[in-house]
Design an enzyme around this catalytic site. Structure first.
Site, short mmCIF file in Angstrom:
data_model
loop_
_atom_site.label_atom_id
_atom_site.label_comp_id
_atom_site.label_asym_id
_atom_site.label_seq_id
_atom_site.Cartn_x
_atom_site.Cartn_y
_atom_site.Cartn_z
N HIS A 259 0.85 -1.30 0.04
CA HIS A 259 0.04 0.12 0.15
C HIS A 259 0.84 1.34 0.02
CE1 HIS A 259 -3.64 2.42 1.47
NE2 HIS A 259 -2.61 3.23 1.97
N GLU A 260 1.68 1.47 0.79
CA GLU A 260 2.63 2.44 1.18
C GLU A 260 3.43 2.80 -0.17
OE1 GLU A 260 1.71 4.62 3.33
OE2 GLU A 260 0.56 3.16 4.21
N HIS A 263 1.70 4.62 -2.50
CA HIS A 263 1.70 6.01 -2.38
C HIS A 263 2.91 6.75 -2.81
CE1 HIS A 263 -2.08 6.47 -0.24
NE2 HIS A 263 -1.42 5.89 1.07
N HIS A 269 -5.52 7.18 -2.05
CA HIS A 269 -6.57 6.05 -1.63
C HIS A 269 -7.41 5.80 -2.72
CE1 HIS A 269 -5.14 6.84 2.73
NE2 HIS A 269 -4.47 5.79 2.17
ZN LIG Z 1 -2.57 5.29 2.51
#
Ligand SMILES: [Zn+2]
Ligand SMILES: *[C@@H]1O[C@H](CO)[C@@H](O)[C@H](O)[C@H]1NC(C)=O
Ligand SMILES: *[C@@H]1O[C@H](CO)[C@@H](O)[C@H](O)[C@H]1NC(C)=O
Ligand SMILES: *[C@@H]1O[C@H](CO)[C@@H](O)[C@H](O)[C@H]1NC(C)=O
Ligand SMILES: [Zn+2]
Length: 305
Positions: A259-260, A263, A269
């Site tokens: 997930h990170e 980013h 998101h």
């Molecule tokens: Zn996030």
């Protein structure tokens, strides 16, 4: 600790239900509240926990931060003053939109999550500030105003200050996550040589660690990362991490790394609950595979050649 945390969550829900049955201004969680006996719950200004809800809503972009420090003094936060922010939170999180702190809403706020805000105020005044969100129809989202990576070989360095898991285990979890992104992007991810500064710096940090986004101790927020080409990827060193198979009390490091890194590559998101880029992940949940929404998202930023 995590077991304690889930007990606290139960207590919290109980407290909130008790509260909703009364007519006084409502309250929700705080660690201070939790340490009080249930009797004290009726007396809301001993723990000021509605204030904590307000801070949470401000922190994740659902409410404007006050321009002065008035509210950090003794001003009482009322549930009705949070109506718009709670409604926006509920709408964004697919909860029933009541504008009130019902138990589902509070339980969602207690779920560990990523530290990146859901809503980024972009200027303007009052209600118009958030009107953009009401028209979101997509699922994945790229960050606005970022500079996507242009190099093909992206290097990374481990810069951990807290030896929470072994470097070997951290490396293995991150390598697993990088592989998935490499499979759907033009990138090769390579660990930088000793003494070199990688494009991405990955590590565990606790509390205030100098980047303007302090971690909050156990629970709530588990990690955050910065948009390209910043490269910082931080995990909260106060959480219980798993680098193998998480128990129901641990957070899966590889899932959060996946997930990170999303980013760090430029994805915001997603509102798709199945997506890796969805803001929340509970303890014990493993999400180590990119979903179609994540793949569509990253390909919108870095189209295949
Ligand atoms: Zn996030
Ligand atoms: C929404 O409200 C319905 C009916 O009142 C209830 O059955 C459901 O559990 C609620 N859902 C959430 C997510 O709060
Ligand atoms: C991230 O997405 C939100 C909507 O969920 C949007 O308001 C915001 O501008 C985006 N942030 C950035 C930095 O692009
Ligand atoms: C990227 O790294 C590979 C080795 O993994 C190397 O063969 C290649 O030349 C590098 N490409 C660039 C553009 O630096
Ligand atoms: Zn940080």
């Amino acid at each position: 600790m995590a077991n304690l945390h889930s007990q606290l969550l139960l207590l919290l829900i109980l407290v909130v239900s008790l509260f909703l049955a009364s007519t006084q201004p409502s309250l929700a969680h705080s660690r201070k509240l939790i340490l009080q006996s249930p009797k004290k719950v009726a007396d809301s200004h001993h723990f000021g926990s509605l204030n904590d809800v307000r801070l949470y809503l401000e922190r994740f972009g659902y409410k404007e931060k006050p321009l002065d420090n008035d509210l950090t003094k003794d001003t009482l936060t009322t549930e009705s003053s949070l109506y718009a922010a709670i409604s926006l939170y509920q709408q964004t999180n697919h909860l029933n939109v009541t504008g009130k702190l019902d138990s589902e809403t509070v339980a969602r706020m207690m779920t560990p999550r990523c530290g990146m805000p859901d809503v980024f105020p972009s200027g303007g005044k009052g209600g118009s500030r958030y009107s953009k969100l009401l028209h979101v129809v997509g699922r994945y989202k790229a960050f606005d105003n970022m500079i996507p990576w242009t190099k093909v070989n992206i290097t990374y360095t481990f810069a951990t200050t807290i030896p929470l898991v072994s470097l070997e285990a951290l490396r293995k979890s991150c390598q697993g996550a990088f592989q998935h992104w490499a499979a759907v992007t033009p990138f090769h991810f390579l660990e930088a040589g000793k003494g070199e500064h990688g494009d991405l710096t990955i590590g565990f940090y606790s509390g205030d660690h100098g980047d303007g986004s302090p971690f909050d101790g156990p629970g709530h927020v588990w990690a955050h990362a910065f948009a390209p080409q910043d490269g910082r990827v931080h995990f909260d060193g106060s959480e219980q991490w798993s680098t193998t198979t998480p128990t129901s009390e641990e957070i899966d490091l590889e899932s959060v790394a996946l997930h990170e890194i999303g980013h760090a590559l430029g994805l915001n998101h997603s509102i798709d609950q199945n997506a890796v880029m969805y803001a929340y992940i509970g303890q014990g949940v493993v999400k180590r595979e990119l979903q179609q929404d994540d793949i569509d998202g990253i390909k919108s930023i870095y189209p295949p050649k």
